[in-house]
Design a protein around this motif. Structure first.
Motif, mmCIF file in Angstrom:
data_model
loop_
_atom_site.group_PDB
_atom_site.id
_atom_site.type_symbol
_atom_site.label_atom_id
_atom_site.label_comp_id
_atom_site.label_asym_id
_atom_site.label_seq_id
_atom_site.Cartn_x
_atom_site.Cartn_y
_atom_site.Cartn_z
ATOM 1 N N VAL A 190 0.871 -1.169 0.000
ATOM 2 C CA VAL A 190 0.000 0.000 0.000
ATOM 3 C C VAL A 190 0.906 1.215 0.000
ATOM 4 O O VAL A 190 1.860 1.287 0.797
ATOM 5 C CB VAL A 190 -0.918 0.017 1.236
ATOM 6 N N ALA A 191 0.666 2.166 -0.885
ATOM 7 C CA ALA A 191 1.496 3.363 -0.927
ATOM 8 C C ALA A 191 1.341 4.151 0.363
ATOM 9 O O ALA A 191 0.230 4.270 0.896
ATOM 10 C CB ALA A 191 1.110 4.234 -2.120
ATOM 11 N N PRO A 192 2.420 4.678 0.913
ATOM 12 C CA PRO A 192 2.321 5.504 2.126
ATOM 13 C C PRO A 192 1.377 6.677 1.898
ATOM 14 O O PRO A 192 1.302 7.232 0.801
ATOM 15 C CB PRO A 192 3.762 5.977 2.342
ATOM 16 N N ALA A 193 0.667 7.055 2.943
ATOM 17 C CA ALA A 193 -0.293 8.150 2.836
ATOM 18 C C ALA A 193 0.431 9.485 2.674
ATOM 19 O O ALA A 193 1.497 9.708 3.250
ATOM 20 C CB ALA A 193 -1.180 8.188 4.080
ATOM 21 N N GLY A 194 -0.161 10.350 1.861
ATOM 22 C CA GLY A 194 0.324 11.714 1.754
ATOM 23 C C GLY A 194 1.561 11.924 0.913
ATOM 24 O O GLY A 194 2.165 13.001 0.964
ATOM 25 N N VAL A 195 1.953 10.905 0.142
ATOM 26 C CA VAL A 195 3.124 11.062 -0.723
ATOM 27 C C VAL A 195 2.751 10.672 -2.152
ATOM 28 O O VAL A 195 1.758 9.975 -2.382
ATOM 29 C CB VAL A 195 4.313 10.202 -0.243
ATOM 30 N N ASP A 196 3.550 11.138 -3.110
ATOM 31 C CA ASP A 196 3.383 10.724 -4.499
ATOM 32 C C ASP A 196 3.616 9.218 -4.566
ATOM 33 O O ASP A 196 4.711 8.744 -4.205
ATOM 34 C CB ASP A 196 4.385 11.469 -5.375
ATOM 35 N N PRO A 197 2.624 8.437 -5.006
ATOM 36 C CA PRO A 197 2.785 6.977 -4.964
ATOM 37 C C PRO A 197 3.770 6.426 -5.980
ATOM 38 O O PRO A 197 4.159 5.257 -5.886
ATOM 39 C CB PRO A 197 1.372 6.468 -5.245
ATOM 40 N N ARG A 198 4.184 7.222 -6.932
ATOM 41 C CA ARG A 198 5.053 6.689 -7.984
ATOM 42 C C ARG A 198 6.378 6.177 -7.431
ATOM 43 O O ARG A 198 6.843 5.095 -7.825
ATOM 44 C CB ARG A 198 5.288 7.756 -9.064
ATOM 45 N N GLY A 199 6.989 6.929 -6.519
ATOM 46 C CA GLY A 199 8.250 6.481 -5.942
ATOM 47 C C GLY A 199 8.125 5.184 -5.167
ATOM 48 O O GLY A 199 8.890 4.229 -5.415
ATOM 49 N N PRO A 200 7.182 5.091 -4.233
ATOM 50 C CA PRO A 200 7.007 3.835 -3.506
ATOM 51 C C PRO A 200 6.696 2.647 -4.417
ATOM 52 O O PRO A 200 7.231 1.539 -4.202
ATOM 53 C CB PRO A 200 5.838 4.134 -2.563
ATOM 54 N N PHE A 201 5.870 2.856 -5.434
ATOM 55 C CA PHE A 201 5.543 1.741 -6.320
ATOM 56 C C PHE A 201 6.753 1.314 -7.149
ATOM 57 O O PHE A 201 6.914 0.127 -7.468
ATOM 58 C CB PHE A 201 4.368 2.100 -7.228
ATOM 59 N N GLU A 202 7.615 2.257 -7.501
ATOM 60 C CA GLU A 202 8.839 1.889 -8.203
ATOM 61 C C GLU A 202 9.756 1.079 -7.288
ATOM 62 O O GLU A 202 10.413 0.124 -7.723
ATOM 63 C CB GLU A 202 9.546 3.144 -8.701
#
Length: 254
Positions: A190-202
């Motif tokens: 699950v992408a961290p809340a409050g951040v651009d999800p693109r970095g975490p998903f990469e």
């Protein structure tokens, strides 16, 4: 009485139309995301998350062509899966699993997305074996397991969300691979809340690639929900978990 039945039928028909329209819209979003990422059409599986919604909605969704549904809360999840056992559906446990609920989950789930510790692997293995012995699962059934990855930064980590740290994945994967009746299928986050999800998903895609180097069969990347599925597909997600965009606002949990 006849009037009441008519009103109930009308409400069901309206709900069916609502779900069909929402499901079509989400499928269009997924298809557009696949095209934008240069991926093959149909390469991303939609898991419709039906937690807190009634079995009637699951039946309506199946009638619209949905094949995969996600649940998360026992005993609601098991009761719903059993009520819909006649439908050709693949059931996904997408929420956190308490160790003492693992046996119940293993009796109905086909995929568990949230495995993040060795104790849970052991509990799922034991529960799946008992489900086979009781005839709750067909002979030869395998429970697919996804390793939940914690993508939060150290200073923003939410322990309540769950997830193994990237450095813990290799060891946990070996525990799953050695478990009888369980099949290591890939990763989830699950992408961290409050951040651009693109970095975490990469970052998740990188973790997935390292896992596949040792376990080539672990090809699933479960990432992306109603608000960020496009970013997940762009990063290589094979499964997206969508609830609100299909079913609407979730009923209050009591």
């Amino acid at each position: 009485m006849t009037g009441s039945i008519g009103m109930a039928g009308e409400a069901l028909s309206e709900r069916a139309a609502e779900l069909a329209a929402n499901l079509a819209e989400v499928r269009e979003r997924v298809a557009a995301a696949e095209a934008a990422a240069g991926r093959a059409a149909g390469s991303v599986q939609l898991v419709v998350v039906t937690k807190t919604f009634p079995a009637d909605d699951v039946r309506l969704l199946a009638g619209c062509g949905a094949t995969d549904v996600g649940e998360s809360r026992e005993p609601e999840s098991g009761e719903k899966a059993r009520a819909c056992a006649d439908l050709p559906l693949r059931w996904h446990q997408v929420g956190q699993v308490q160790t003492n609920k693992a046996a119940a989950v293993a009796s109905w789930a086909d995929v568990v997305h949230s495995v993040d510790r060795a104790r849970l692997v052991t509990a799922l293995e034991r529960g799946h074996r008992r489900a086979l012995e009781r005839g709750e699962r067909p002979a030869g059934h395998l429970l697919d397991v996804l390793l939940q990855i914690d993508l939060d930064d150290d200073d923003t980590r939410d322990p309540g969300r769950g997830g193994a740290r990237p450095g813990e994945v290799a060891e946990l994967a070996e525990v799953v691979a050695a478990a009888e009746g369980l099949r290591l299928a890939g990763v989830m986050a699950v992408a961290p809340a409050g951040v651009d999800p693109r970095g975490p998903f990469e970052r998740l895609a990188q973790v997935a690639a390292r896992l596949r180097a040792d376990h080539p069969e672990a090809t699933v990347i479960s990432a992306g929900m109603s608000g960020d599925l496009e970013a997940a597909v762009a990063a290589g997600a094979t499964h997206v978990r969508v609830g609100r965009a299909v079913l609407g606002a979730r009923p209050a949990i009591v």
